[in-house]
Design a protein around this motif. Sequence first.
Motif, PDB file in Angstrom:
ATOM      1  N   LEU A  54      48.055  50.608  31.815  1.00 59.95           N
ATOM      2  CA  LEU A  54      49.398  50.154  31.463  1.00 59.95           C
ATOM      3  C   LEU A  54      49.845  48.989  32.349  1.00 59.95           C
ATOM      4  CD1 LEU A  54      51.184  53.542  30.762  1.00 59.95           C
ATOM      5  CD2 LEU A  54      50.461  51.819  29.112  1.00 59.95           C
ATOM      6  N   LEU A  55      49.549  49.063  33.636  1.00 61.49           N
ATOM      7  CA  LEU A  55      49.914  47.969  34.535  1.00 61.49           C
ATOM      8  C   LEU A  55      49.154  46.686  34.207  1.00 61.49           C
ATOM      9  CD1 LEU A  55      50.184  49.840  37.951  1.00 61.49           C
ATOM     10  CD2 LEU A  55      52.051  48.871  36.590  1.00 61.49           C
ATOM     11  N   SER A  56      47.951  46.839  33.662  1.00 59.59           N
ATOM     12  CA  SER A  56      47.188  45.642  33.306  1.00 59.59           C
ATOM     13  C   SER A  56      47.869  44.873  32.185  1.00 59.59           C
ATOM     14  CB  SER A  56      45.756  46.015  32.912  1.00 59.59           C
ATOM     15  OG  SER A  56      45.727  46.660  31.651  1.00 59.59           O
ATOM     16  N   LEU A  57      48.632  45.561  31.354  1.00 60.78           N
ATOM     17  CA  LEU A  57      49.352  44.876  30.282  1.00 60.78           C
ATOM     18  C   LEU A  57      50.447  43.964  30.830  1.00 60.78           C
ATOM     19  CD1 LEU A  57      49.631  47.779  27.693  1.00 60.78           C
ATOM     20  CD2 LEU A  57      48.002  45.880  27.726  1.00 60.78           C
ATOM     21  N   ILE A  58      50.973  44.308  31.996  1.00 62.97           N
ATOM     22  CA  ILE A  58      52.012  43.481  32.614  1.00 62.97           C
ATOM     23  C   ILE A  58      51.433  42.136  33.042  1.00 62.97           C
ATOM     24  CG2 ILE A  58      53.570  43.314  34.609  1.00 62.97           C
ATOM     25  CD1 ILE A  58      53.881  46.363  34.407  1.00 62.97           C
ATOM     26  N   PRO A  63      44.412  36.472  33.098  1.00 56.93           N
ATOM     27  CA  PRO A  63      43.187  37.160  32.681  1.00 56.93           C
ATOM     28  C   PRO A  63      42.357  37.756  33.809  1.00 56.93           C
ATOM     29  CG  PRO A  63      43.397  35.079  31.525  1.00 56.93           C
ATOM     30  CD  PRO A  63      44.470  35.119  32.560  1.00 56.93           C
ATOM     31  N   ILE A  64      42.364  37.135  34.960  1.00 51.26           N
ATOM     32  CA  ILE A  64      41.547  37.645  36.061  1.00 51.26           C
ATOM     33  C   ILE A  64      42.123  38.963  36.579  1.00 51.26           C
ATOM     34  CG2 ILE A  64      40.798  37.161  38.423  1.00 51.26           C
ATOM     35  CD1 ILE A  64      40.551  34.209  37.533  1.00 51.26           C
ATOM     36  N   LYS A  65      43.422  38.993  36.826  1.00 46.94           N
ATOM     37  CA  LYS A  65      44.055  40.243  37.270  1.00 46.94           C
ATOM     38  C   LYS A  65      43.973  41.296  36.173  1.00 46.94           C
ATOM     39  CE  LYS A  65      47.215  38.283  40.617  1.00 46.94           C
ATOM     40  NZ  LYS A  65      48.593  38.135  41.053  1.00 46.94           N
ATOM     41  N   PHE A  66      44.157  40.865  34.939  1.00 44.55           N
ATOM     42  CA  PHE A  66      44.064  41.792  33.818  1.00 44.55           C
ATOM     43  C   PHE A  66      42.681  42.436  33.750  1.00 44.55           C
ATOM     44  CE2 PHE A  66      42.839  42.415  29.327  1.00 44.55           C
ATOM     45  CZ  PHE A  66      43.703  43.453  29.018  1.00 44.55           C
TER      46      PHE A  66
END
Length: 165
Positions: A54-58, A63-66
């Motif tokens: 869910l935090l990756s959607l933020i 793209p790298i952090k995702f």
Amino acid sequence: MMDKLRRFQQSLLGWEEDQEDDFLIGSDCSCSLSPLQRLYAFAVCLVAGLAFLLLSLIVFARPIKFAVMFSFGNLLAIGSTAFLIGPVQQTRMMLDPVRIYATSVYIISVILALVCALWIHNKVLTLIVMVIEICALIWYSLSYIPFARRMVSELLISCCDTDLS
């Protein structure tokens, strides 16, 4: 408490009292965790994995952090089941002939996503590998549902099958 948990598990799964193969004990008896501790570890690992997803959607716009957060969340969520059935049984199930290709593509795509995000720093390449990772995860998950992959394949074929004449 443990007796109540065992009765609940047996009623939920339809097992008899004297059945040898205990779901929470699994095939990996070398684990020193109690069944209740294994349930807690499963829940914590699964919730942490879902939180990372869910935090990756933020941070989707980055793209790298995702890629890092999404891949780590996936690994936590899939790894959580090892607390229930044991890591040996988890590995056996992942390497089952039915899902060996999906497992291989998924693991390779996770590794490639992390390599593209952390070492190469190429956003486009990272996004392409992330799409492959998501598709491989869906295909891998469908392998646990009887006939699900066949139904999805037939649905995609019927949707993509166009008559140009």
